[in-house]
Design an enzyme around this catalytic site. Structure first.
Site, mmCIF file in Angstrom:
data_model
loop_
_atom_site.group_PDB
_atom_site.id
_atom_site.type_symbol
_atom_site.label_atom_id
_atom_site.label_comp_id
_atom_site.label_asym_id
_atom_site.label_seq_id
_atom_site.Cartn_x
_atom_site.Cartn_y
_atom_site.Cartn_z
ATOM 1 N N CYS A 151 0.812 -1.226 0.000
ATOM 2 C CA CYS A 151 0.000 0.000 0.000
ATOM 3 C C CYS A 151 0.842 1.272 0.000
ATOM 4 C CB CYS A 151 -0.985 0.004 1.161
ATOM 5 S SG CYS A 151 -0.195 -0.067 2.782
ATOM 6 N N HIS A 153 -2.029 1.496 7.334
ATOM 7 C CA HIS A 153 -2.319 1.352 5.910
ATOM 8 C C HIS A 153 -2.191 2.717 5.231
ATOM 9 C CE1 HIS A 153 -4.212 -0.173 2.329
ATOM 10 N NE2 HIS A 153 -5.235 0.646 2.436
#
Ligand SMILES: [Zn+2]
Length: 333
Positions: A26, A276
């Site tokens: 990510c 994230h």
């Protein structure tokens, strides 16, 4: 550019292609979205042609990046698979299956391009695109002797504190003369290490201005890295001219445009240890904001971008601004 209209579906919004999450990618995915949105960067990288003397394809970062960015810009209707690029980074010590710091990966990718592009002139042009040149001042706090040196940043590392609630404030503090905590510098006049203050004067700004909000702090109490969630507001239009005092700008500075338009925000959700990354990208074609969360891309509003100012667990870590071109008037919204 195709004239046919692209309809927004689950995976794609006009102007942006999703990227699958592969081996905790990510962080790299978010950076790829911002590189893809940096028109000058993609144009420069596209000019490069690999030669026989270059390093092998599977560990050649500029080559793999060039291929991937072309793919991301050619067909935006589905998710891009980019294992080749991620494996290439892995071979260059940016490992898969590891949570990375976005600024470190950004600087590592730029560094790999510098090392691995055979055309050194072009490599310099790419570096120049991001180069913030400053005059570094170190002042001995015993005899007040001042040492000046020219240095540069490819992203401006901005410390965050509870009182720095706007990015303009953070930039102003960054340039201000302040204590270097816990670090004494060798003073030429005193002939020994003394408490020192460090400050900067601006020499020149780049076309693509990257600001790194340093939200990772070290907690003395727990001994762990902690995340600083405090709110830092940032504007869509940043006017550097109004941020610095005249004495914070070097005398050698040339006249230059100092107004910037925000086009990418890289955001981190979660804690310092587990989280994230996603990216907010402004489309150059219709000026709309898109949120790229790996393969999921959707249109959002400026209000959604504002929700990453902080104060919660969802905070902006990296801001990318594009310098205004004199001859290209921007829409004022
Ligand atoms: Zn001294």
């Amino acid at each position: 550019m195709s004239t046919s209209s692209v309809t927004q579906d689950e995976y794609g919004a006009p102007g942006l292609m999703g990227l699958s999450n592969y081996g905790l990618s990510c962080c790299v995915n978010s950076l790829l979205q911002s590189f893809s949105a940096t028109q000058e960067f993609t144009e420069l990288l596209n000019r490069w042609q690999m030669s026989d003397t270059d390093i092998p394809e599977d560990c050649n970062t500029p080559l793999q990046l060039q291929r991937l960015l072309r793919k991301m810009q050619s067909d935006k209707s589905h998710t891009a698979h980019h294992e080749d690029f991620l494996r290439c980074l892995d071979r260059n010590h940016i490992q898969l299956y590891v949570q990375h710091d976005v600024d470190e990966v950004f600087l590592s990718i730029l560094n790999l391009i510098q090392q691995q592009i055979s055309d050194k002139e072009l490599a310099q042009e790419i570096k120049q695109l991001y180069k913030i040149t400053v005059e570094q001042n170190l002042q001995c706090q015993t005899c007040f002797y001042l040492t000046k040196d020219t240095s540069y940043f490819l992203s401006l590392p901005l410390p965050i504190s509870d009182c720095s609630n706007t990015v303009e404030n953070c930039i102003h503090c960054f340039f201000e003369l302040q204590d270097i905590t816990g670090n004494f510098c060798l003073c030429e006049r005193c002939g020994e290490r003394k408490p020192t203050k460090q400050g900067f004067k601006l020499v020149s700004l780049p076309n693509v201005l990257c600001l790194h909000l340093k939200r990772s702090g070290y907690s003395l109490r727990s001994g762990y890295t902690k995340k600083l969630n405090c709110e830092v507001k940032f504007p869509e239009v940043l006017d550097f001219q109004t941020i610095l005092r005249r004495d914070q700008i070097s005398e050698s500075t040339q006249e230059e445009e100092r107004k910037y338009d925000l086009f990418a925000v890289i955001v981190h959700c979660g804690t310092a240890l587990f989280g994230h990354y996603t990216a907010y990208i402004k489309s150059s074609s219709d000026q709309s904001w898109n949120h790229a969360d790996d393969s999921y891309v959707r249109k959002v509003s400026w209000k959604d971008v504002e929700s990453t100012f902080g104060g919660s667990r969802r905070c902006a870590y990296m801001l990318m601004y594009q310098r205004r071109q004199d001859k290209m008037p921007q829409s004022s919204n």
